[in-house]
Design an enzyme around this catalytic site. Structure first.
Site, PDB file in Angstrom:
ATOM      1  N   SER A  22       0.811  -1.221   0.000  1.00 21.90           N
ATOM      2  CA  SER A  22       0.000   0.000   0.000  1.00 21.90           C
ATOM      3  C   SER A  22       0.843   1.270   0.000  1.00 21.90           C
ATOM      4  O   SER A  22       0.494   2.232  -0.705  1.00 21.90           O
ATOM      5  CB  SER A  22      -0.961  -0.014   1.190  1.00 21.90           C
ATOM      6  OG  SER A  22      -1.876  -1.064   1.029  1.00 21.90           O
ATOM      7  N   LYS A  71      -9.817  -5.958  10.744  1.00 28.97           N
ATOM      8  CA  LYS A  71     -10.927  -5.308  10.026  1.00 28.97           C
ATOM      9  C   LYS A  71     -12.233  -5.271  10.815  1.00 28.97           C
ATOM     10  O   LYS A  71     -13.053  -4.384  10.618  1.00 28.97           O
ATOM     11  CB  LYS A  71     -11.146  -5.996   8.668  1.00 28.97           C
ATOM     12  CG  LYS A  71     -10.017  -5.677   7.721  1.00 28.97           C
ATOM     13  CD  LYS A  71     -10.212  -6.238   6.349  1.00 28.97           C
ATOM     14  CE  LYS A  71      -9.017  -5.802   5.503  1.00 28.97           C
ATOM     15  NZ  LYS A  71      -9.067  -6.272   4.137  1.00 28.97           N
ATOM     16  N   GLY A 132     -12.705 -19.132   2.771  1.00 31.77           N
ATOM     17  CA  GLY A 132     -12.288 -18.218   3.833  1.00 31.77           C
ATOM     18  C   GLY A 132     -13.463 -17.383   4.299  1.00 31.77           C
ATOM     19  O   GLY A 132     -14.380 -17.084   3.511  1.00 31.77           O
ATOM     20  N   ALA A 133     -13.444 -17.040   5.583  1.00 29.66           N
ATOM     21  CA  ALA A 133     -14.562 -16.270   6.153  1.00 29.66           C
ATOM     22  C   ALA A 133     -14.029 -15.231   7.138  1.00 29.66           C
ATOM     23  O   ALA A 133     -14.577 -15.037   8.216  1.00 29.66           O
ATOM     24  CB  ALA A 133     -15.545 -17.217   6.840  1.00 29.66           C
ATOM     25  N   GLY A 134     -12.961 -14.565   6.751  1.00 28.28           N
ATOM     26  CA  GLY A 134     -12.386 -13.532   7.613  1.00 28.28           C
ATOM     27  C   GLY A 134     -12.844 -12.147   7.193  1.00 28.28           C
ATOM     28  O   GLY A 134     -13.881 -11.970   6.534  1.00 28.28           O
ATOM     29  N   GLY A 135     -12.048 -11.144   7.547  1.00 32.29           N
ATOM     30  CA  GLY A 135     -12.401  -9.751   7.269  1.00 32.29           C
ATOM     31  C   GLY A 135     -12.577  -9.465   5.790  1.00 32.29           C
ATOM     32  O   GLY A 135     -13.466  -8.684   5.406  1.00 32.29           O
ATOM     33  N   ASN A 156     -15.311 -22.353   4.814  1.00 28.51           N
ATOM     34  CA  ASN A 156     -14.193 -21.937   5.674  1.00 28.51           C
ATOM     35  C   ASN A 156     -13.618 -23.145   6.402  1.00 28.51           C
ATOM     36  O   ASN A 156     -14.314 -24.133   6.634  1.00 28.51           O
ATOM     37  CB  ASN A 156     -14.697 -20.906   6.700  1.00 28.51           C
ATOM     38  CG  ASN A 156     -13.550 -20.183   7.372  1.00 28.51           C
ATOM     39  OD1 ASN A 156     -12.556 -19.845   6.715  1.00 28.51           O
ATOM     40  ND2 ASN A 156     -13.662 -19.951   8.671  1.00 28.51           N
ATOM     41  N   THR A 158     -12.927 -23.279   9.476  1.00 30.78           N
ATOM     42  CA  THR A 158     -13.797 -23.394  10.648  1.00 30.78           C
ATOM     43  C   THR A 158     -15.227 -23.129  10.177  1.00 30.78           C
ATOM     44  O   THR A 158     -15.611 -21.980   9.930  1.00 30.78           O
ATOM     45  CB  THR A 158     -13.399 -22.345  11.715  1.00 30.78           C
ATOM     46  OG1 THR A 158     -11.981 -22.377  11.867  1.00 30.78           O
ATOM     47  CG2 THR A 158     -14.080 -22.579  13.042  1.00 30.78           C
TER      48      THR A 158
HETATM   49  P1  NAP Z   1      -8.409 -12.925   8.245  1.00 31.14           P
HETATM   50  O1  NAP Z   1      -9.530 -12.099   8.718  1.00 31.14           O
HETATM   51  O2  NAP Z   1      -7.236 -13.170   9.131  1.00 31.14           O
HETATM   52  O3  NAP Z   1      -9.052 -14.351   7.789  1.00 31.14           O
HETATM   53  C1  NAP Z   1      -8.217 -15.404   7.412  1.00 31.14           C
HETATM   54  C2  NAP Z   1      -9.049 -16.534   6.813  1.00 31.14           C
HETATM   55  O4  NAP Z   1      -8.136 -17.511   6.295  1.00 31.14           O
HETATM   56  C3  NAP Z   1      -9.952 -17.257   7.817  1.00 31.14           C
HETATM   57  O5  NAP Z   1     -11.153 -17.580   7.175  1.00 31.14           O
HETATM   58  C4  NAP Z   1      -9.138 -18.512   8.160  1.00 31.14           C
HETATM   59  O6  NAP Z   1      -9.939 -19.610   8.515  1.00 31.14           O
HETATM   60  C5  NAP Z   1      -8.517 -18.790   6.808  1.00 31.14           C
HETATM   61  N1  NAP Z   1      -7.312 -19.639   6.902  1.00 31.14           N
HETATM   62  C6  NAP Z   1      -6.152 -19.336   7.513  1.00 31.14           C
HETATM   63  N2  NAP Z   1      -5.277 -20.356   7.356  1.00 31.14           N
HETATM   64  C7  NAP Z   1      -5.919 -21.318   6.645  1.00 31.14           C
HETATM   65  C8  NAP Z   1      -5.545 -22.597   6.159  1.00 31.14           C
HETATM   66  N3  NAP Z   1      -4.337 -23.127   6.385  1.00 31.14           N
HETATM   67  N4  NAP Z   1      -6.443 -23.305   5.433  1.00 31.14           N
HETATM   68  C9  NAP Z   1      -7.686 -22.799   5.193  1.00 31.14           C
HETATM   69  N5  NAP Z   1      -8.088 -21.586   5.625  1.00 31.14           N
HETATM   70  C10 NAP Z   1      -7.212 -20.856   6.351  1.00 31.14           C
HETATM   71  O7  NAP Z   1      -7.789 -12.338   6.886  1.00 31.14           O
HETATM   72  P2  NAP Z   1      -8.511 -11.368   5.824  1.00 31.14           P
HETATM   73  O8  NAP Z   1      -8.419  -9.965   6.250  1.00 31.14           O
HETATM   74  O9  NAP Z   1      -9.856 -11.962   5.544  1.00 31.14           O
HETATM   75  O10 NAP Z   1      -7.547 -11.545   4.551  1.00 31.14           O
HETATM   76  C11 NAP Z   1      -7.536 -12.756   3.812  1.00 31.14           C
HETATM   77  C12 NAP Z   1      -6.587 -12.629   2.637  1.00 31.14           C
HETATM   78  O11 NAP Z   1      -7.087 -11.683   1.705  1.00 31.14           O
HETATM   79  C13 NAP Z   1      -5.194 -12.141   3.010  1.00 31.14           C
HETATM   80  O12 NAP Z   1      -4.263 -12.873   2.249  1.00 31.14           O
HETATM   81  C14 NAP Z   1      -5.192 -10.682   2.595  1.00 31.14           C
HETATM   82  O13 NAP Z   1      -3.921 -10.192   2.252  1.00 31.14           O
HETATM   83  C15 NAP Z   1      -6.066 -10.766   1.355  1.00 31.14           C
HETATM   84  N6  NAP Z   1      -6.686  -9.477   1.019  1.00 31.14           N
HETATM   85  C16 NAP Z   1      -6.346  -8.907  -0.157  1.00 31.14           C
HETATM   86  C17 NAP Z   1      -6.919  -7.727  -0.537  1.00 31.14           C
HETATM   87  C18 NAP Z   1      -6.558  -7.104  -1.841  1.00 31.14           C
HETATM   88  O14 NAP Z   1      -6.838  -5.910  -2.013  1.00 31.14           O
HETATM   89  N7  NAP Z   1      -5.986  -7.836  -2.772  1.00 31.14           N
HETATM   90  C19 NAP Z   1      -7.864  -7.097   0.288  1.00 31.14           C
HETATM   91  C20 NAP Z   1      -8.202  -7.733   1.493  1.00 31.14           C
HETATM   92  C21 NAP Z   1      -7.608  -8.918   1.845  1.00 31.14           C
HETATM   93  P3  NAP Z   1     -10.355 -19.882  10.068  1.00 31.14           P
HETATM   94  O15 NAP Z   1     -11.581 -19.021  10.313  1.00 31.14           O
HETATM   95  O16 NAP Z   1     -10.646 -21.319  10.112  1.00 31.14           O
HETATM   96  O17 NAP Z   1      -9.182 -19.459  10.917  1.00 31.14           O
END
Ligand code: NAP
Length: 286
Positions: A22, A71, A132-135, A156, A158
């Site tokens: 960024s 987030k 995935g189900a994060g931010g 997800n 989880t």
């Molecule tokens: P976050 O809130 O930390 O969520 C992480 C997610 O990944 C959770 O659903 C987690 O599952 C899952 N996860 C982690 N390790 C895993 C594994 N080994 N196998 C399967 N699932 C796994 O992160 P976030 O903010 O959502 O971001 C997610 C990704 O998107 C990051 O790589 C971030 O850099 C990217 N992103 C990119 C942009 C862009 O502009 N390109 C914008 C936003 C985000 P659990 O719930 O089971 O822990």
């Protein structure tokens, strides 16, 4: 006498943060628009989040981007939440002044602009799988639903978290949740979005390959100077196209920049200026 005016302060906060591109992107936007800004990446852990945001404001900071894993938590520290951030129940942008902190979310518009404008992918009537189900998933779900897809399944690691996330959204279109290990080999997807953090934490892929068909377009929210592991895995499993999240990153950044400074940067030249090779941004099945 020449009056020295210090540049407006912006930044991105997350944990980890060293991967963040960024600062380079916002520097290019400012150059393009002839603005003087100072944008830095700050490593901020969960227990430092509140004090960092208030200190940053005290020092005159004007805006922050919020990245993983803050987030949702950062919502606690805003005075006003803009509608799309309210829908997402997550924020990636803070607009800061002396009186108030406004929270917004530009992730969704970033992804939609990249898919629709940069890659000419219509989302209407498509069967979409989000891993995935994060931010990030919170930020993209509502804008995706507004594109009238046929259905969206959030899977997800989880399963309970996928269910909590999807329960926040009301939609006329089918929106379901499951665990990644509960995916059905019979279900077909047109678009698969990797919204897990495996790209950042460099974990191996543990998704079932049967979710991919020859017509599937795979989109990795993670980004790297090389094709990501998820992109390679997608193409090895015969996806039509695999894209990584540079375009989304640039588009969401442009939308945040516009919220802060009321000027929308032109995004078309930024990939090239960041020296991102088009052949690593996109892989096509041969
Ligand atoms: P976050 O809130 O930390 O969520 C992480 C997610 O990944 C959770 O659903 C987690 O599952 C899952 N996860 C982690 N390790 C895993 C594994 N080994 N196998 C399967 N699932 C796994 O992160 P976030 O903010 O959502 O971001 C997610 C990704 O998107 C990051 O790589 C971030 O850099 C990217 N992103 C990119 C942009 C862009 O502009 N390109 C914008 C936003 C985000 P659990 O719930 O089971 O822990």
């Amino acid at each position: 006498m020449v009056q020295l005016i210090s540049a407006d302060q912006y930044g991105v906060i997350g944990d980890p943060i060293s991967h963040s591109q960024s600062p380079s992107i916002h520097k290019l936007f400012a150059q393009q628009l002839g603005h003087s800004i100072d944008y830095k990446a700050y490593h901020v852990s969960e227990n430092q989040l509140e004090s960092f945001i208030y200190e940053f404001r005290k020092k005159g900071g004007r805006g922050l981007n919020i990245t993983l894993p803050h987030k949702t938590t950062a919502l606690k520290y805003v005075d006003i939440i803009n509608p799309r951030a309210k829908e997402a129940d997550a924020i990636n942008t803070l607009i800061i002044d002396e009186e108030k902190i406004i929270g917004d979310n530009t992730d969704g518009i970033g992804l939609i602009n990249d898919l629709e404008i940069n890659f000419n992918q219509s989302l209407k009537n498509k069967r979409i799988l989000i891993l995935g189900a994060g931010g990030a998933t919170l930020g993209i779900l509502s804008p995706l639903l507004k594109r009238e897809p046929k259905n969206i399944l959030v899977a997800n690691r989880t399963a309970s978290k996928a269910k909590i996330v999807t329960s926040k959204f009301k939609s006329n279109f089918s929106l379901d949740a499951c665990g990644i290990n509960e995916l059905d080999p019979e279900q077909i997807f047109d678009i698969i979005i990797n919204a897990t953090s495996i790209g950042i934490t460099k974990q191996s892929i543990n998704f079932p390959s049967f979710v991919i068909t020859e017509n599937t377009v795979c989109y990795d929210l993670s980004y790297s100077y090389e094709p990501t592991l998820f992109m390679r895995w997608s193409i090895e499993n015969k996806a039509k196209l695999a894209i990584q999240g540079w375009g989304m990153l640039i588009e969401q950044a442009a939308a945040s920049y516009c919220l802060w400074r009321d000027k929308k940067p032109n995004t078309s030249s930024i990939l090239k200026q960041l020296n991102i090779n088009a052949s690593s941004q996109v892989l096509r099945r041969l």
